[in-house]
Design an enzyme around this catalytic site. Sequence first.
Site, PDB file in Angstrom:
ATOM      1  N   SER A   1     -16.599  38.077  45.158  1.00 25.90           N
ATOM      2  CA  SER A   1     -16.108  37.162  46.096  1.00 25.90           C
ATOM      3  C   SER A   1     -16.278  35.609  45.673  1.00 25.90           C
ATOM      4  O   SER A   1     -15.533  34.542  46.255  1.00 25.90           O
ATOM      5  CB  SER A   1     -16.349  37.293  47.536  1.00 25.90           C
ATOM      6  OG  SER A   1     -17.661  37.290  47.538  1.00 25.90           O
ATOM      7  N   THR A   2     -17.510  35.129  45.059  1.00 26.85           N
ATOM      8  CA  THR A   2     -17.896  33.921  44.595  1.00 26.85           C
ATOM      9  C   THR A   2     -18.775  33.983  43.133  1.00 26.85           C
ATOM     10  O   THR A   2     -18.606  34.998  42.585  1.00 26.85           O
ATOM     11  CB  THR A   2     -18.881  33.430  45.756  1.00 26.85           C
ATOM     12  OG1 THR A   2     -20.123  34.227  45.593  1.00 26.85           O
ATOM     13  CG2 THR A   2     -18.240  33.272  46.959  1.00 26.85           C
TER      14      THR A   2
ATOM     15  N   TYR B   1     -30.159  35.252  33.466  1.00 20.30           N
ATOM     16  CA  TYR B   1     -30.309  33.935  32.992  1.00 20.30           C
ATOM     17  C   TYR B   1     -31.592  33.805  32.317  1.00 20.30           C
ATOM     18  O   TYR B   1     -32.597  34.387  32.786  1.00 20.30           O
ATOM     19  CB  TYR B   1     -30.122  32.796  34.115  1.00 20.30           C
ATOM     20  CG  TYR B   1     -30.645  31.354  33.852  1.00 20.30           C
ATOM     21  CD1 TYR B   1     -29.355  30.809  33.197  1.00 20.30           C
ATOM     22  CD2 TYR B   1     -31.705  30.859  34.458  1.00 20.30           C
ATOM     23  CE1 TYR B   1     -29.679  29.645  32.916  1.00 20.30           C
ATOM     24  CE2 TYR B   1     -31.712  29.537  33.871  1.00 20.30           C
ATOM     25  CZ  TYR B   1     -30.525  28.803  33.188  1.00 20.30           C
ATOM     26  OH  TYR B   1     -30.765  27.337  32.909  1.00 20.30           O
TER      27      TYR B   1
ATOM     28  N   PHE C   1     -19.934  41.043  50.243  1.00 18.77           N
ATOM     29  CA  PHE C   1     -20.228  41.042  51.890  1.00 18.77           C
ATOM     30  C   PHE C   1     -20.074  39.700  52.131  1.00 18.77           C
ATOM     31  O   PHE C   1     -20.705  38.638  52.080  1.00 18.77           O
ATOM     32  CB  PHE C   1     -21.852  41.291  51.494  1.00 18.77           C
ATOM     33  CG  PHE C   1     -22.382  42.018  52.779  1.00 18.77           C
ATOM     34  CD1 PHE C   1     -21.453  42.464  53.877  1.00 18.77           C
ATOM     35  CD2 PHE C   1     -23.793  42.289  52.831  1.00 18.77           C
ATOM     36  CE1 PHE C   1     -22.337  43.196  55.194  1.00 18.77           C
ATOM     37  CE2 PHE C   1     -24.237  42.945  54.054  1.00 18.77           C
ATOM     38  CZ  PHE C   1     -23.185  43.419  54.999  1.00 18.77           C
ATOM     39  N   GLU C   2     -18.795  39.548  52.878  1.00 24.33           N
ATOM     40  CA  GLU C   2     -18.555  38.179  53.519  1.00 24.33           C
ATOM     41  C   GLU C   2     -17.979  38.500  54.928  1.00 24.33           C
ATOM     42  O   GLU C   2     -18.041  39.409  55.559  1.00 24.33           O
ATOM     43  CB  GLU C   2     -17.292  37.684  52.795  1.00 24.33           C
ATOM     44  CG  GLU C   2     -17.386  37.568  51.371  1.00 24.33           C
ATOM     45  CD  GLU C   2     -18.491  36.425  50.726  1.00 24.33           C
ATOM     46  OE1 GLU C   2     -18.750  35.483  51.742  1.00 24.33           O
ATOM     47  OE2 GLU C   2     -18.757  36.460  49.582  1.00 24.33           O
TER      48      GLU C   2
ATOM     49  N   LEU D   1     -25.193  27.330  36.686  1.00 25.53           N
ATOM     50  CA  LEU D   1     -24.070  26.610  37.305  1.00 25.53           C
ATOM     51  C   LEU D   1     -24.396  26.640  38.605  1.00 25.53           C
ATOM     52  O   LEU D   1     -24.831  27.574  39.167  1.00 25.53           O
ATOM     53  CB  LEU D   1     -22.465  27.491  36.847  1.00 25.53           C
ATOM     54  CG  LEU D   1     -22.203  27.280  35.522  1.00 25.53           C
ATOM     55  CD1 LEU D   1     -20.674  28.147  35.166  1.00 25.53           C
ATOM     56  CD2 LEU D   1     -21.611  25.555  35.504  1.00 25.53           C
TER      57      LEU D   1
ATOM     58  N   TYR E   1     -38.498  30.408  37.295  1.00 24.73           N
ATOM     59  CA  TYR E   1     -37.312  31.278  37.179  1.00 24.73           C
ATOM     60  C   TYR E   1     -37.670  32.449  36.212  1.00 24.73           C
ATOM     61  O   TYR E   1     -38.146  33.519  36.552  1.00 24.73           O
ATOM     62  CB  TYR E   1     -36.055  30.554  36.715  1.00 24.73           C
ATOM     63  CG  TYR E   1     -34.910  31.444  36.680  1.00 24.73           C
ATOM     64  CD1 TYR E   1     -33.898  31.326  37.650  1.00 24.73           C
ATOM     65  CD2 TYR E   1     -34.543  32.385  35.749  1.00 24.73           C
ATOM     66  CE1 TYR E   1     -33.252  31.996  37.986  1.00 24.73           C
ATOM     67  CE2 TYR E   1     -33.682  33.420  35.952  1.00 24.73           C
ATOM     68  CZ  TYR E   1     -32.660  33.328  37.040  1.00 24.73           C
ATOM     69  OH  TYR E   1     -31.835  34.165  37.258  1.00 24.73           O
TER      70      TYR E   1
HETATM   71  P1  NAD Z   1     -23.088  34.240  44.411  1.00 25.37           P
HETATM   72  O1  NAD Z   1     -23.995  33.775  45.375  1.00 25.37           O
HETATM   73  O2  NAD Z   1     -21.688  33.189  43.775  1.00 25.37           O
HETATM   74  O3  NAD Z   1     -22.137  35.373  44.270  1.00 25.37           O
HETATM   75  C1  NAD Z   1     -22.937  36.854  44.900  1.00 25.37           C
HETATM   76  C2  NAD Z   1     -21.806  37.884  45.213  1.00 25.37           C
HETATM   77  O4  NAD Z   1     -22.811  38.860  45.426  1.00 25.37           O
HETATM   78  C3  NAD Z   1     -21.007  37.367  46.346  1.00 25.37           C
HETATM   79  O5  NAD Z   1     -19.707  38.198  46.055  1.00 25.37           O
HETATM   80  C4  NAD Z   1     -21.442  37.996  47.301  1.00 25.37           C
HETATM   81  O6  NAD Z   1     -20.559  38.506  48.453  1.00 25.37           O
HETATM   82  C5  NAD Z   1     -22.145  39.336  46.701  1.00 25.37           C
HETATM   83  N1  NAD Z   1     -23.218  40.111  47.690  1.00 25.37           N
HETATM   84  C6  NAD Z   1     -24.303  39.420  48.070  1.00 25.37           C
HETATM   85  N2  NAD Z   1     -24.838  40.484  48.735  1.00 25.37           N
HETATM   86  C7  NAD Z   1     -24.109  41.449  48.688  1.00 25.37           C
HETATM   87  C8  NAD Z   1     -24.118  42.866  49.273  1.00 25.37           C
HETATM   88  N3  NAD Z   1     -25.595  43.316  49.965  1.00 25.37           N
HETATM   89  N4  NAD Z   1     -23.230  43.772  49.123  1.00 25.37           N
HETATM   90  C9  NAD Z   1     -22.096  43.223  48.477  1.00 25.37           C
HETATM   91  N5  NAD Z   1     -21.913  42.357  47.971  1.00 25.37           N
HETATM   92  C10 NAD Z   1     -22.793  41.317  48.082  1.00 25.37           C
HETATM   93  O7  NAD Z   1     -23.922  34.326  42.767  1.00 25.37           O
HETATM   94  P2  NAD Z   1     -23.723  34.065  41.353  1.00 25.37           P
HETATM   95  O8  NAD Z   1     -24.582  32.833  41.117  1.00 25.37           O
HETATM   96  O9  NAD Z   1     -22.461  34.001  40.951  1.00 25.37           O
HETATM   97  O10 NAD Z   1     -24.720  35.133  40.601  1.00 25.37           O
HETATM   98  C11 NAD Z   1     -24.048  36.486  40.141  1.00 25.37           C
HETATM   99  C12 NAD Z   1     -24.981  36.920  39.088  1.00 25.37           C
HETATM  100  O11 NAD Z   1     -25.061  36.098  38.074  1.00 25.37           O
HETATM  101  C13 NAD Z   1     -26.529  36.969  39.488  1.00 25.37           C
HETATM  102  O12 NAD Z   1     -27.056  38.202  38.917  1.00 25.37           O
HETATM  103  C14 NAD Z   1     -27.074  35.886  38.998  1.00 25.37           C
HETATM  104  O13 NAD Z   1     -28.694  36.018  38.767  1.00 25.37           O
HETATM  105  C15 NAD Z   1     -26.224  35.565  37.621  1.00 25.37           C
HETATM  106  N6  NAD Z   1     -26.511  34.143  37.020  1.00 25.37           N
HETATM  107  C16 NAD Z   1     -26.257  33.090  37.727  1.00 25.37           C
HETATM  108  C17 NAD Z   1     -26.202  31.984  37.114  1.00 25.37           C
HETATM  109  C18 NAD Z   1     -26.074  30.777  37.790  1.00 25.37           C
HETATM  110  O14 NAD Z   1     -26.253  29.556  37.448  1.00 25.37           O
HETATM  111  N7  NAD Z   1     -25.538  30.771  38.904  1.00 25.37           N
HETATM  112  C19 NAD Z   1     -26.656  31.970  35.775  1.00 25.37           C
HETATM  113  C20 NAD Z   1     -26.703  32.913  35.042  1.00 25.37           C
HETATM  114  C21 NAD Z   1     -26.581  34.303  35.476  1.00 25.37           C
END
Ligand code: NAD
Length: 395
Positions: A49-50, A224, A73-74, A272, A234
């Site tokens: 979702s995000t 990451y 989970f929203e 990001l 991190y």
């Molecule tokens: P985000 O917070 O944007 O997205 C998290 C998603 O997980 C959402 O869709 C949310 O609804 C869902 N979620 C959370 N808890 C839940 C649950 N209990 N049940 C069902 N859905 C659930 O996060 P993001 O930054 O896109 O991160 C996603 C992955 O990418 C992670 O593993 C993160 O470590 C990795 N990542 C992020 C970055 C960054 O800079 N943002 C960089 C590299 C890797």
Amino acid sequence: MIVKPKFRGFICTTAHPEGCAQHVQEQINYVKKQERISGPKKVLIIGASTGYGLASRIAATFGAGADTIGVFFERPASGKRTATAGWYNTVAFEKAAKEAGYYAKSINGDAFSHEIKQQTIDLIKADLGQVDFVVYSLASPIRVHPETGEKFHSVIKPIGQPFTNKTVDFHNGTVSEVTIEPATEEEIRQTIAVMGGEDWQMWIQALQNAGVLAPGATTVAYSYIGPEITHAVYREGTIGKAKDHLEATAKIIHNDLQANDGRAFVSINKALVTQSSSAIPVVPLYMSLLFEVMKKKGLHEGCIEQMYRLLRDRLYADTTKVDTEGRIRIDDWEMREDVQQEVMDLWHQANTDNLKDISDIEGYRKDFFRLFGFEFANIDYEKDVETEISIPSIQ
Ligand code: NAD
């Protein structure tokens, strides 16, 4: 309702439905302008979702023409509370996918639970038969273990000793020093339980046992690494231990899937602005400097550019290029030596007085607001909007 941003700590507690729709549409428009990807056709996205999960869903649908099931989970709107951004994003995504002729359904609930896994399997069986690509993109502060009922909390802390470095409050641009105390063994264990690979493996096993994973299926989870200055908090901290576990799990899943020509990867993505990453101290300052350097060099990407490139140039290219540890590196431009050298030079100079001039703190702040549907020039934020809107597939 007239919807304005409201904050509690790092989190914006409101979201603008039209702004979120615009955010999704911009990502769809980007993908539609690119070459088609000869890629997956039936896709399950866990964390859809995000952030990176939503971008993966958009890239798979509009880049490769895939049918998708998204799990997240929203919270829907109720009374004076708006829904969460991920809710509005999904309303917009499903509508756009349907209009373009693609199947898209969603499941809202705790992905860590057996119930949601079963619901997902039932939906795959009923509508798609099997899936050929599974994206695991959860980021969560808590997890309840589906078998023991234990509730784990993830923390972002260094290990062994306190860590002191610069950080920024991106709301007012103040650069200060932050000290984070080291984690206890128990905090490390719990963070691994939330953000490590156990749940990903449980998902893949459940899908396999139910016969809904297609032969030759691919699965990917995101991780990451980042620069030396963020390592203590991190990559060498609690979250890094969880990512080590996730990466080790990728190898186990890969070996398991190989029997059926399947593949499992971890992709190291770029830093990001997402709801999860803005909560990590030190990282927002690094990102505001990184964005400045990468934009000047014409190398900057957002979630959608990253996920499109992951699918086209890595996962569904003729060969999937990996590093010595077997990981996909879509953080290749972030980690380029010239980029990192310039970011480090700026890091040493950065203070409250010069931050606006030497960094892209304004771009960071804007990206943050846009996650919740704010800061879009063509949206009238003084206008009444309907906040209680449903996701088409969730009635
Ligand atoms: P985000 O917070 O944007 O997205 C998290 C998603 O997980 C959402 O869709 C949310 O609804 C869902 N979620 C959370 N808890 C839940 C649950 N209990 N049940 C069902 N859905 C659930 O996060 P993001 O930054 O896109 O991160 C996603 C992955 O990418 C992670 O593993 C993160 O470590 C990795 N990542 C992020 C970055 C960054 O800079 N943002 C960089 C590299 C890797």
